[in-house]
Enzyme design. Structure first.
Site, PDB file in Angstrom:
ATOM      1  N   ILE A  34      16.179  92.425 -42.505  1.00  0.00           N
ATOM      2  CA  ILE A  34      16.358  91.459 -41.408  1.00  0.00           C
ATOM      3  C   ILE A  34      17.659  91.872 -40.730  1.00  0.00           C
ATOM      4  O   ILE A  34      18.743  91.788 -41.331  1.00  0.00           O
ATOM      5  CB  ILE A  34      16.450  90.009 -41.918  1.00  0.00           C
ATOM      6  CG1 ILE A  34      15.166  89.612 -42.650  1.00  0.00           C
ATOM      7  CG2 ILE A  34      16.701  89.064 -40.735  1.00  0.00           C
ATOM      8  CD1 ILE A  34      15.168  88.194 -43.216  1.00  0.00           C
ATOM      9  N   MET A  35      17.532  92.325 -39.499  1.00  0.00           N
ATOM     10  CA  MET A  35      18.684  92.933 -38.808  1.00  0.00           C
ATOM     11  C   MET A  35      19.491  91.841 -38.102  1.00  0.00           C
ATOM     12  O   MET A  35      19.412  91.679 -36.902  1.00  0.00           O
ATOM     13  CB  MET A  35      18.175  93.970 -37.805  1.00  0.00           C
ATOM     14  CG  MET A  35      17.299  95.041 -38.470  1.00  0.00           C
ATOM     15  SD  MET A  35      16.789  96.343 -37.341  1.00  0.00           S
ATOM     16  CE  MET A  35      15.615  95.491 -36.307  1.00  0.00           C
ATOM     17  N   ASP A  36      20.259  91.121 -38.899  1.00  0.00           N
ATOM     18  CA  ASP A  36      20.959  89.945 -38.371  1.00  0.00           C
ATOM     19  C   ASP A  36      22.413  90.253 -38.094  1.00  0.00           C
ATOM     20  O   ASP A  36      23.069  91.009 -38.827  1.00  0.00           O
ATOM     21  CB  ASP A  36      20.857  88.814 -39.414  1.00  0.00           C
ATOM     22  CG  ASP A  36      21.242  87.469 -38.836  1.00  0.00           C
ATOM     23  OD1 ASP A  36      21.516  86.557 -39.634  1.00  0.00           O
ATOM     24  OD2 ASP A  36      21.259  87.325 -37.601  1.00  0.00           O
ATOM     25  N   GLY A  37      22.959  89.681 -37.007  1.00  0.00           N
ATOM     26  CA  GLY A  37      24.396  89.816 -36.759  1.00  0.00           C
ATOM     27  C   GLY A  37      24.750  90.629 -35.536  1.00  0.00           C
ATOM     28  O   GLY A  37      25.942  90.850 -35.272  1.00  0.00           O
ATOM     29  N   SER A 225      21.279  91.315 -43.362  1.00  0.00           N
ATOM     30  CA  SER A 225      22.695  91.543 -43.088  1.00  0.00           C
ATOM     31  C   SER A 225      23.339  90.260 -42.582  1.00  0.00           C
ATOM     32  O   SER A 225      22.661  89.270 -42.318  1.00  0.00           O
ATOM     33  CB  SER A 225      22.838  92.644 -42.030  1.00  0.00           C
ATOM     34  OG  SER A 225      22.095  92.306 -40.877  1.00  0.00           O
TER      35      SER A 225
END
Lengths: 280, 352
Positions: A34-37, A225
């Site tokens: 999950i490409m968070d941020g 992340s």
């Protein structure tokens, strides 16, 4: 310049040596991200709005490279959720344009897809995407259909709840068609009817077959992340027993050390989980 | 009660040796605890001796104190009343490891876990949490006998129609029920004991009891007690205490799908009307006012959800605590809620 190349080569050799050591233990078959941020990164670095997503792309390419070098066969990334359509229209448009650009870039000669023989799937309710993105996605899937080394699943316009509802709808439709066909085909005596009824009953295998993620096994590790610890409607069914890891690094800051840590933790629990899978 | 299913490393019998704490993980983010003192005479506050029996439910009624006083005390503990999670779910992991580390029996570990459960119910009543769900027993917790009963499980694993597989599994469990591993049998009796001993207290405290899961596979005596408990507390509304017994997230989703498929087949439901809201109404959690947990707490440091409430936990904040479940106390619960309250919940939308 020469020094940079020497340094780069040395790092590559060290990394591959590290992966050889890790490969003594079990290697995860499927890792999901999950490409968070990205937005927080842009704010932190005083970048313009939307630039965080662009900054996240090199991080994605690096993680794909590390995973494929390590021997991970399936990688899934949560690129765009159905919930993300709620964001500001200009941000949604920016992300759509970026995705189209990057999808088209995947098909270039020097891309990671050709380097590692990656078959690409775009997973989700693609009808919700605008046409240029959907067309680019379908083109990429077709172009990589013969690749067999590794698999990349890009979740776009995806949520697990939409996936499950879609799966039950399709399963019901398939069984309904089977029932209609069997009614048309023959006279129904008691035993045949009973067999047909059983054949037309919904089974677990039907649900899994009709899920968007039915083309891949369940993930072994799910990495999110930015330190947030929630699933955000991602792979709810598939992540029932997988290791969850949430490093505090924002997505553009994610690196090799996070992957190594995740794999070491996976290896620590692997034998127990395999035993449990056999019991099931 | 999930130490059946999670990794543990058997330790030699330890007596009179201080328990070594596990190395902290870089990604457990539970902040330092703040002790919440909502009652001046809390018998559980200093429960250092885990073998002490809980004698009574001494509870200061939240309403008697007044909202203002409660809000002050919450603030002193670093909590905000308006950000209190409505539904808290707990995976009670680590009972077996806790017992092994202390040289106690596994049964003592589960009993220790049972006492913690009661403490958490009390805390939730004080904090104003509306739903509290415990993952008591998973569909994956049935240990299959290693002898001739395996035949039934072999048939169950073959790709027949799901009904035949399910029937084989049920027959296997029915015949070999008495031969179930001792721990599972103990757990079933412990559930009955808890319901028997605490039902009157729950009625008095306004706790509504519900059980989700495939109850038909539980022992008949337990099924009867569950029915009695649910029926006699159904009018209560202060806190809904949900026990997930013989439950798993995949089981829940599958049974909802089968229920919907049957309605479609019988012509009661058009295919086009199947949507997320309708699906949610078919899940086991349809009996719960707030079916989606805001907060999940899992003890023992394991970082997974272990097939618990998968659909319902789409946006749940997950808090993983290093402590083993019998060591989990009020302060740890407050810390987990505090961690929850500091998180930004966007549900995919805007914040930045």
């Amino acid at each position: 310049m020469g020094e940079d190349r020497f340094f780069g080569s040395s790092l590559t050799i060290l990394r591959r040596f590290l992966f050889r050591i890790l490969a003594v233990g079990p290697i995860p078959n499927h890792i999901a991200f999950i490409m968070d941020g990205n937005r927080r990164y842009a704010k932190k670095q005083n970048l313009e709005q939307g630039a965080g997503h662009k900054a996240g792309f090199p991080a994605l390419m690096s993680m794909l490279k590390y995973c494929y070098e390590l021997g991970v066969k399936f990688i899934t990334v949560y690129a765009f959720s159905i919930d993300n359509f709620k964001r500001r229209p200009e941000e949604v448009q920016y992300v759509m344009d970026l995705m189209q650009e990057k999808i088209e870039g995947l098909l270039k000669e020097e891309s990671i897809v050709n380097q590692y023989g990656v078959r690409v799937y775009f997973v989700g309710n693609l009808k919700l995407l605008n046409e240029p993105v959907r067309v680019a996605a379908e083109k990429a899937m077709l172009a990589t259909a013969n690749n067999t080394n590794t698999v990349l699943l890009i979740c776009m316009a995806y949520t697990s709840s939409d996936e499950i509802v879609h799966s039950i709808q399709n399963s019901c439709q398939e069984k309904w068609d089977q029932m209609q066909a069997s009614k048309v085909n023959g006279a129904c005596n008691g035993d045949i009817c009973k067999q047909e009824k059983e054949r037309c009953a919904i089974k677990l295998v039907d649900l899994e077959k009709h899920m968007y993620m039915g083309v891949a096994p369940d993930p072994d590790i799910l990495i999110r992340s930015s330190g947030e610890m929630r699933l955000s409607n991602f792979l709810l069914w598939q992540s029932a027993n997988c290791l969850l890891y949430s490093p505090s690094a924002l997505w553009p800051e994610i690196g090799l050390r996070h992957l190594v840590w995740a794999v070491l933790n996976f290896q620590r629990n692997h034998s127990y989980l395999e035993k449990k899978k056999k019991q099931l | 009660m999930h130490s059946l299913r999670f990794p543990y490393f058997p330790l030699p019998k330890i007596t009179n040796v201080p328990v070594k704490s596990r190395p902290s993980s870089p990604f457990s983010v539970v902040p330092k605890l703040h002790k919440l003192n909502l009652s001046s005479a809390n018998p559980h506050a200093a429960a250092e001796d885990h073998c002490t029996q809980v004698k009574s439910w001494e509870l200061v009624d939240r309403e008697e104190k007044g909202d203002h006083q409660v809000a002050e005390e919450l603030a002193a503990a670093g909590l905000r009343a308006e950000l209190m999670p409505k539904h808290v779910a707990v995976i009670m992991d680590g009972n077996r490891r806790w017992a092994l580390e202390r040289g106690l029996s596994v049964e003592d570990g589960h009993r220790g876990g049972g006492r913690v459960m009661k403490q958490i119910v009390e805390i939730c009543l004080k904090l104003g949490v509306k739903v509290l769900t415990f993952f008591a027993f998973s569909t994956e917790n049935w240990i299959r006998p290693a002898v001739s009963g395996l035949l039934f499980f072999v048939f169950a694993a073959l790709p027949f129609n799901f009904s035949i597989s399910h029937l084989c599994l049920s027959i296997g469990r029915l015949i070999y029920g008495p031969c179930m591993q001792e721990e599972v049998a103990f757990l079933m009796s412990l559930f009955e004991e808890v319901i028997n001993s605490d039902l009157e207290d729950f009625k008095r405290l306004g706790v509504r009891m519900s059980v989700i899961g495939n109850k038909s596979e539980l022992p008949m005596s337990l099924q009867g007690l569950i029915r009695l408990a649910e029926e006699s507390t159904k009018a209560n509304s202060k806190l809904q205490l949900v026990g997930a017994m013989n439950y798993s997230g995949r089981y829940d989703i599958t049974q909802a799908c089968k229920s919907i498929a049957k309605k479609v087949k019988d012509g009661l439901l058009p295919l086009q009307e199947i949507d997320e809201a309708l699906f949610q109404q078919e899940l086991e959690t349809k009996c719960i006012e707030f079916p989606q947990p805001d907060l999940l707490i899992r003890t023992s440091g394991e970082l997974r959800v272990s097939n618990f409430m998968l659909w319902q936990m789409a946006y749940t904040e997950l808090v993983f605590v290093e402590k083993l479940y019998p060591d989990f106390g009020e302060a740890d619960f407050i810390a987990a809620v505090s961690s929850f309250q500091k998180r930004g919940r966007r549900r995919g939308g805007n914040k930045y």
